[in-house]
Structure formats: C-alpha cells, structure tokens
Scaffold this motif. Structure first.
Motif, PDB file in Angstrom:
ATOM      1  N   ILE A  18      55.213  25.744  87.938  1.00 58.95           N
ATOM      2  CA  ILE A  18      54.834  25.295  86.263  1.00 58.95           C
ATOM      3  C   ILE A  18      55.746  25.969  85.620  1.00 58.95           C
ATOM      4  N   GLY A  19      56.407  25.214  84.540  1.00 63.28           N
ATOM      5  CA  GLY A  19      57.076  25.494  83.549  1.00 63.28           C
ATOM      6  C   GLY A  19      59.108  25.419  84.083  1.00 63.28           C
ATOM      7  N   VAL A 347      51.548  34.533  78.947  1.00 63.88           N
ATOM      8  CA  VAL A 347      50.277  34.558  79.400  1.00 63.88           C
ATOM      9  C   VAL A 347      49.392  32.698  79.811  1.00 63.88           C
ATOM     10  N   GLU A 348      50.314  31.433  78.669  1.00 68.85           N
ATOM     11  CA  GLU A 348      49.834  30.156  79.085  1.00 68.85           C
ATOM     12  C   GLU A 348      50.230  29.562  80.783  1.00 68.85           C
ATOM     13  N   ILE A 353      50.085  28.322  86.620  1.00 73.54           N
ATOM     14  CA  ILE A 353      50.081  28.870  87.755  1.00 73.54           C
ATOM     15  C   ILE A 353      48.307  28.484  88.869  1.00 73.54           C
ATOM     16  N   LEU A 354      47.977  29.612  88.313  1.00 77.40           N
ATOM     17  CA  LEU A 354      46.270  29.606  88.854  1.00 77.40           C
ATOM     18  C   LEU A 354      45.357  27.763  89.519  1.00 77.40           C
ATOM     19  N   GLU A 388      45.567  37.096  81.640  1.00 78.81           N
ATOM     20  CA  GLU A 388      46.636  37.966  79.759  1.00 78.81           C
ATOM     21  C   GLU A 388      46.510  39.035  80.996  1.00 78.81           C
ATOM     22  N   CYS A 389      45.443  39.477  82.000  1.00 80.41           N
ATOM     23  CA  CYS A 389      45.944  40.819  82.657  1.00 80.41           C
ATOM     24  C   CYS A 389      47.250  40.773  82.980  1.00 80.41           C
ATOM     25  N   ALA A 390      47.210  39.404  84.045  1.00 86.25           N
ATOM     26  CA  ALA A 390      49.059  39.525  84.800  1.00 86.25           C
ATOM     27  C   ALA A 390      49.941  39.710  83.529  1.00 86.25           C
ATOM     28  N   TRP A 391      50.134  39.218  82.501  1.00 86.01           N
ATOM     29  CA  TRP A 391      51.414  39.813  81.725  1.00 86.01           C
ATOM     30  C   TRP A 391      50.893  40.120  81.252  1.00 86.01           C
TER      31      TRP A 391
END
Length: 455
Positions: A18-19, A347-348, A353-354, A388-391
C-alpha cells in the motif's frame, strides 16, 4: 526474464504493498532498465551499469517488501542482508564478500528449482518403474558396500528362467495398474537412502567441512522401510538429481546472479560513521569501505567460480533517524544515485493494509480460523478503530510501522483463536465490531504516552 513495463511492475507491486508510489516507480524503472540494457549492442552493454537505489524511511513502511516482491516478480536471485552483521576485514565476523556468496547460493536454488521442474515428468516415469521393481522383487537387497562403490564393483543379479521372467512381467503389470489407481500407497517397501550428517561449520568462516570432505569419501547409504507414498518422494528427489546437469546449473546460476541479481542492504544507516575512531563503532567506516568495491564493481571468488558484481542491483535502506545520509562516506553515497523517501503510514494506510492487499492481514486470520470452523467478519467501524489504534500507538511509542497491526490483531483475536477448534466444535460466525475491539485492547494501547512530553 519477464519483460514488464514500469507501469505493469508498479501495478503488480500495488497488489501487495500500500502506498509508497515514489519507491515503486524507482524500482520499476531500475528493473526495466535491465531489459533495455540487454537489447543494446555488446560494445555499449558492458558500460551501462545499474543505478543503485537508497530507500530512506522508518521501519515497517514497506522497504524490504518492495525489494522482495520485485525480485519474485521476475524470478531474480535475491538476498537480504543486514549491514550490521558485517565487520571490517581483520575483525571477528563475516566479511562483506559473503553477501555475493549468499547471492550465488540463492541463484543456484532458483535455477536448480527451474531445472527440476523441466525434468520432473521424466523422473516420475522412472520412479514408477523403480516402485514397481521394489514391490515385485523377491530377493531383498543389501545396502551397498562403500568399498565396492569406491572400486566400481556392482553386485550381480541372479539370472531368471524364461518362465520366471514371464510370471514377473505379468506381476509387474498388475502392480503397475494398482499403483496408478492409488491402491498401494500404504504398502511398505525398502528404499536405499543416503545417510545425512549434521553440517559442520567453521565459526566465522563461510566454509563447510562436509563440502570439503564430500568429494573424497564415498557416501554412506542405508535401507529404510517406508510407505510407497513416502518412497515416491524419496525416489523422485533422487531421480531429479540424476537428471539435472549441475555444471550447467552452476554456470547459469552465476550468470543469473551477475546479470539479474538483487541485493537488499538493510540497516545501512547503522554503519554510518558519526565521528571518532575508537570504541565499539571503530569498524563502521571500514564496513562501508569494504562494501564500496562490491557495489561499484569487482570480482568475488566463490566455490562455484568468480562472480562479477558490476551489474548486480543494490538497494540500500535505512531509517536515518540518528545519522544522516551525509554521514556515509562520499564514495558510497555516490554509488546510490537514486534516492527515495518512504512516507510514514497514515490512519487510512493502516486501514487499507488490513483489507486491500492479496495477502491482507484480515484475510489471513479469516483463513486461519476458518480451518476450525470460525467464520470471521469485521465491521468497518472495527477496521477504522484498529487503524486509529495502530497509528496512535506508533505515534506515542516506538514507530514500528505496519508491524504494529500484527500486535493489535493478536490481542483482539486472542480469545477467539484460543477457544476455536476441537472435533465437536460447531460452525460459528463471529462479527467483530468497534465495541469488541475496544473491549479486547487494554488501556495501555488506547491511552496516550505522556512520558515523551516530560522534559
């Protein structure tokens, strides 16, 4: 070698990463330039060298994955090494020439695998004949005497009468028919196999004692009683080895390593000099100077022959949090003309990625728990909260990038994974929402770490 355009390469990388579009474009152009170089006249082809790439970015944003997927995309020999594992010549540890030796070994495995695929059909016919012979032989063979092998003496087989030969032929035809129908898979046969011994390594050196003595002493063999299905694998491997021309494999592997090899030098920032010439970092600049001739083009001697490094593509990577790119010696900086900065994940990005890559983390857990009869589904609210939690966790503590998602997913699904399974377990459906995620994650993940703001 697969001839993909840069746009097609980026499209393939997008399936898994991703990205990081700038890094993908850089490696795609570098890979396409190899194909372009191969089309040039001989007099100019040798003059065109690869433009090595330096990736700058925090851990867990996709540096290694881009290089690995790139090599897999075109079946190129690939080796990933940590720059911190090597020491300057004269110090205890691996020298940097081991990088090229590892690349040659990877190339040999790759080429040998391709040659094995080509001879597999022929080997399977031979294995069928050998299995039929093992299932119909009346006289049990004895293990070969190593002295007879050394002298070239072969045991004589007893002569059969014409009547016995006819009976044996009919029996073999019946066994062959049953073997093809899969009726004899659990029959026990005796197979002569080569004895294996542990690989003895000399500490600090890339030399294997077994390889040194292998050509002098004859190989020991022993008889093993195994089922037909296992004997088929043993015999198939043996026949494939007999059909492969290893000299040709070595020659092709060295050429593949020289022309298409990719070396990923990770943690290059950890050997960047920070001044001073004493203490535990004394050999850092020496490692850079040892890497320099390999990157700029030299000849490394391996046990399979000399290998030229002029056209090997080197991709270096580092976070460069403490040190800077300019802390590398100028000569080494000049050998990595293409520099790309990988952006920290948002966050996006975590949410994508998930779910988006073909090997997405959510899909992996769905398949794993599906084995035990658990149908796992995630709400959009759950995905948003996990991202959000990961970030947040990466911002408040050490930033480990996308690897943070593995930590969170293990915590969230710990109870489900522990209780799933069992012969009498029913098929169940589990829908994970934001409330469930919040209940599973402990407060230390959800709250902010204020220690970094205390002076």
């Amino acid at each position: 070698m697969t001839t993909l355009t840069p746009r097609e390469i980026v499209r393939e990388l997008d399936r898994f990463i991703i990205g990081q579009d700038d890094a993908k474009r850089a490696v795609a152009v570098a890979l396409r330039n190899r194909y372009r170089r191969a089309q040039l006249p001989d007099d100019i082809r040798e003059e065109v060298t690869p433009k090595n790439i330096l990736m700058i970015g925090p851990t867990g944003v996709g540096k290694t994955e881009i290089a690995r997927r790139l090599a897999k995309l075109v079946d190129a020999p690939f080796v990933k090494v940590e720059a911190t594992k090597f020491t300057e010549v004269g110090y205890v540890g691996r020298d940097v020439e081991a990088i090229i030796r590892d690349l040659v070994e990877a190339s040999i495995r790759l080429v040998k695998g391709q040659h094995t695929e080509r001879v597999r059909a022929r080997a399977e016919f031979t294995v069928e004949d050998r299995l039929v012979e093992l299932l119909t032989q009346s006289v049990k063979r004895k293990p070969a005497n190593p002295l007879d092998i050394l002298l070239g003496n072969k045991p004589r087989e007893p002569e059969l009468s014409p009547e016995d030969k006819n009976k044996l032929a009919l029996r073999q035809e019946d066994v062959r028919t049953r073997l093809r129908r899969g009726e004899l898979e659990h029959e026990i046969v005796e197979v002569e196999v080569e004895e294996t011994s542990p690989r003895a390594e000399i500490p600090g050196m890339d030399i294997n004692i077994n390889d040194m003595m292998g050509g002098i002493l004859p190989k020991k063999t022993k008889l093993r009683k195994v089922e037909v299905r296992e004997a088929r694998k043993i015999l198939l491997n043996e026949e494939e080895q007999n059909l492969i021309d290893m000299d040709r494999v070595y020659t092709e592997a060295i050429e593949r390593a020289e022309q298409h090899g990719i070396v990923f030098l990770d943690e290059i920032d950890k050997v960047a000099g920070r001044g001073g010439g004493h203490g535990p970092d004394v050999s850092r600049e020496g490692v850079q100077r040892d890497i320099l001739p390999i990157v700029e083009g030299s000849t490394v001697n391996t046990k399979y022959g000399p290998v030229k490094t002029d056209h090997i593509l080197f991709i270096a990577a580092g976070a460069f949090h403490v040190s800077k790119v300019t802390d590398l010696i100028p000569e080494l900086q000049g050998r990595f003309p293409v520099r790309v900065e990988l952006k920290p994940l948002t966050v996006e990005d975590y949410k994508r990625i998930l779910t988006q890559p073909e090997n997405a983390l959510i899909r992996q857990y769905q398949l794993l728990l599906g084995v035990d009869g658990v149908s796992l589904e995630f709400d959009d609210s759950a995905l948003s909260l996990i991202a959000e939690c990961a970030w947040q966790a990466n911002e408040n503590s050490e930033n480990i990038g996308a690897r943070r998602l593995h930590t969170l997913m293990e915590r969230i699904l710990n109870d489900i994974a522990f209780n799933a399974g069992g012969g009498d377990a029913p098929q169940i459906s589990v829908n994970v929402n934001a409330e469930y995620v919040r209940a599973q994650l402990t407060e230390d993940v959800l709250r902010k770490d204020v220690r970094k703001y205390i002076l």
